[in-house]
Design a protein around this motif. Sequence first.
Motif, mmCIF file in Angstrom:
data_model
loop_
_atom_site.group_PDB
_atom_site.id
_atom_site.type_symbol
_atom_site.label_atom_id
_atom_site.label_comp_id
_atom_site.label_asym_id
_atom_site.label_seq_id
_atom_site.Cartn_x
_atom_site.Cartn_y
_atom_site.Cartn_z
ATOM 1 N N ALA A 28 -20.576 -15.563 -52.026
ATOM 2 C CA ALA A 28 -21.724 -15.985 -51.226
ATOM 3 C C ALA A 28 -22.766 -14.884 -51.186
ATOM 4 C CB ALA A 28 -21.277 -16.335 -49.813
ATOM 5 N N ALA A 29 -24.006 -15.277 -51.235
ATOM 6 C CA ALA A 29 -25.100 -14.318 -51.139
ATOM 7 C C ALA A 29 -25.253 -13.885 -49.683
ATOM 8 C CB ALA A 29 -26.395 -14.962 -51.617
ATOM 9 N N PRO A 30 -25.669 -12.644 -49.439
ATOM 10 C CA PRO A 30 -25.887 -12.217 -48.061
ATOM 11 C C PRO A 30 -26.920 -13.096 -47.369
ATOM 12 C CG PRO A 30 -26.006 -10.353 -49.559
ATOM 13 C CD PRO A 30 -25.924 -11.587 -50.397
ATOM 14 N N VAL A 31 -26.693 -13.341 -46.108
ATOM 15 C CA VAL A 31 -27.615 -14.144 -45.313
ATOM 16 C C VAL A 31 -28.794 -13.265 -44.923
ATOM 17 C CG1 VAL A 31 -27.875 -15.423 -43.156
ATOM 18 C CG2 VAL A 31 -25.712 -15.506 -44.406
ATOM 19 N N ALA A 32 -29.989 -13.773 -45.143
ATOM 20 C CA ALA A 32 -31.174 -13.008 -44.788
ATOM 21 C C ALA A 32 -31.303 -12.947 -43.270
ATOM 22 C CB ALA A 32 -32.419 -13.645 -45.399
ATOM 23 N N ALA A 33 -31.368 -11.747 -42.733
ATOM 24 C CA ALA A 33 -31.507 -11.582 -41.292
ATOM 25 C C ALA A 33 -32.240 -10.281 -41.024
ATOM 26 C CB ALA A 33 -30.136 -11.551 -40.637
ATOM 27 N N ASP A 34 -32.916 -10.238 -39.902
ATOM 28 C CA ASP A 34 -33.565 -8.988 -39.530
ATOM 29 C C ASP A 34 -32.809 -8.406 -38.332
ATOM 30 O OD1 ASP A 34 -35.482 -9.610 -36.930
ATOM 31 O OD2 ASP A 34 -35.143 -11.353 -38.214
ATOM 32 N N LEU A 35 -32.984 -7.136 -38.118
ATOM 33 C CA LEU A 35 -32.235 -6.417 -37.097
ATOM 34 C C LEU A 35 -32.487 -6.985 -35.702
ATOM 35 C CD1 LEU A 35 -30.277 -4.120 -36.544
ATOM 36 C CD2 LEU A 35 -32.224 -2.572 -36.426
ATOM 37 N N ALA A 36 -33.717 -7.322 -35.400
ATOM 38 C CA ALA A 36 -34.048 -7.853 -34.070
ATOM 39 C C ALA A 36 -33.301 -9.149 -33.780
ATOM 40 C CB ALA A 36 -35.554 -8.064 -33.944
ATOM 41 N N THR A 37 -33.196 -10.012 -34.783
ATOM 42 C CA THR A 37 -32.472 -11.271 -34.612
ATOM 43 C C THR A 37 -30.986 -11.014 -34.379
ATOM 44 O OG1 THR A 37 -34.053 -12.424 -36.029
ATOM 45 C CG2 THR A 37 -31.915 -13.479 -35.711
ATOM 46 N N LEU A 38 -30.424 -10.081 -35.148
ATOM 47 C CA LEU A 38 -29.011 -9.763 -34.991
ATOM 48 C C LEU A 38 -28.719 -9.157 -33.627
ATOM 49 C CD1 LEU A 38 -28.144 -8.333 -38.514
ATOM 50 C CD2 LEU A 38 -27.749 -10.637 -37.637
ATOM 51 N N ALA A 80 -21.510 -6.576 -32.383
ATOM 52 C CA ALA A 80 -22.308 -6.058 -33.488
ATOM 53 C C ALA A 80 -21.639 -6.355 -34.827
ATOM 54 C CB ALA A 80 -22.524 -4.556 -33.318
ATOM 55 N N ALA A 81 -20.338 -6.182 -34.882
ATOM 56 C CA ALA A 81 -19.601 -6.450 -36.126
ATOM 57 C C ALA A 81 -19.643 -7.927 -36.488
ATOM 58 C CB ALA A 81 -18.160 -5.979 -35.991
ATOM 59 N N ILE A 82 -19.513 -8.781 -35.495
ATOM 60 C CA ILE A 82 -19.511 -10.229 -35.734
ATOM 61 C C ILE A 82 -20.852 -10.679 -36.319
ATOM 62 C CG2 ILE A 82 -19.500 -12.496 -34.604
ATOM 63 C CD1 ILE A 82 -17.367 -11.298 -32.663
ATOM 64 N N VAL A 83 -21.949 -10.271 -35.689
ATOM 65 C CA VAL A 83 -23.255 -10.764 -36.144
ATOM 66 C C VAL A 83 -23.708 -10.107 -37.443
ATOM 67 C CG1 VAL A 83 -23.986 -11.393 -33.814
ATOM 68 C CG2 VAL A 83 -24.632 -9.161 -34.734
ATOM 69 N N ALA A 84 -23.217 -8.910 -37.735
ATOM 70 C CA ALA A 84 -23.633 -8.217 -38.959
ATOM 71 C C ALA A 84 -22.894 -8.710 -40.192
ATOM 72 C CB ALA A 84 -23.406 -6.714 -38.811
ATOM 73 N N ARG A 85 -21.754 -9.320 -39.993
ATOM 74 C CA ARG A 85 -20.913 -9.751 -41.119
ATOM 75 C C ARG A 85 -21.690 -10.643 -42.085
ATOM 76 N NH1 ARG A 85 -16.361 -12.025 -38.367
ATOM 77 N NH2 ARG A 85 -15.882 -9.878 -37.858
ATOM 78 N N GLY A 86 -21.730 -10.242 -43.340
ATOM 79 C CA GLY A 86 -22.341 -11.047 -44.393
ATOM 80 C C GLY A 86 -23.853 -11.001 -44.447
ATOM 81 N N GLY A 111 -25.730 -7.954 -44.896
ATOM 82 C CA GLY A 111 -26.256 -6.808 -45.616
ATOM 83 C C GLY A 111 -26.754 -5.720 -44.688
ATOM 84 N N ILE A 112 -26.745 -5.978 -43.386
ATOM 85 C CA ILE A 112 -27.110 -4.978 -42.382
ATOM 86 C C ILE A 112 -25.810 -4.469 -41.768
ATOM 87 C CG2 ILE A 112 -28.275 -4.575 -40.174
ATOM 88 C CD1 ILE A 112 -30.292 -6.719 -40.981
ATOM 89 N N GLY A 113 -25.679 -3.176 -41.645
ATOM 90 C CA GLY A 113 -24.449 -2.587 -41.154
ATOM 91 C C GLY A 113 -24.226 -2.830 -39.666
ATOM 92 N N ALA A 114 -22.961 -2.993 -39.304
ATOM 93 C CA ALA A 114 -22.605 -3.194 -37.900
ATOM 94 C C ALA A 114 -23.025 -1.990 -37.055
ATOM 95 C CB ALA A 114 -21.102 -3.448 -37.766
ATOM 96 N N GLY A 115 -22.955 -0.796 -37.639
ATOM 97 C CA GLY A 115 -23.370 0.403 -36.913
ATOM 98 C C GLY A 115 -24.853 0.381 -36.577
ATOM 99 N N ASP A 116 -25.655 -0.163 -37.478
ATOM 100 C CA ASP A 116 -27.093 -0.277 -37.214
ATOM 101 C C ASP A 116 -27.357 -1.264 -36.080
ATOM 102 O OD1 ASP A 116 -27.657 1.511 -39.273
ATOM 103 O OD2 ASP A 116 -27.828 -0.083 -40.766
ATOM 104 N N VAL A 117 -26.636 -2.379 -36.093
ATOM 105 C CA VAL A 117 -26.795 -3.368 -35.028
ATOM 106 C C VAL A 117 -26.336 -2.774 -33.695
ATOM 107 C CG1 VAL A 117 -26.114 -5.662 -34.191
ATOM 108 C CG2 VAL A 117 -26.499 -5.289 -36.639
#
Length: 64
Positions: free
Chosen positions: A15-25, A43-49, A51-57
Amino acid sequence: MLFRSGEVVVVVEGAAPVAADLATLVAEARALVAKGIRKREAAAIVARGTGIGAGDVYAALLDG
């Protein structure tokens, strides 16, 4: 000779990564935290898949 039947899994394409921005996550993570989930786990749940790291979220979640 003993033969067993089993299952075979064929992955055609990942599967391709889902496009998301940090604010939405972060907003999604806040909603999970409001339901009682720990910030790190949310943070880990919403970052999964995405392409944005859970640590960033998680860091953005703490900042906001």
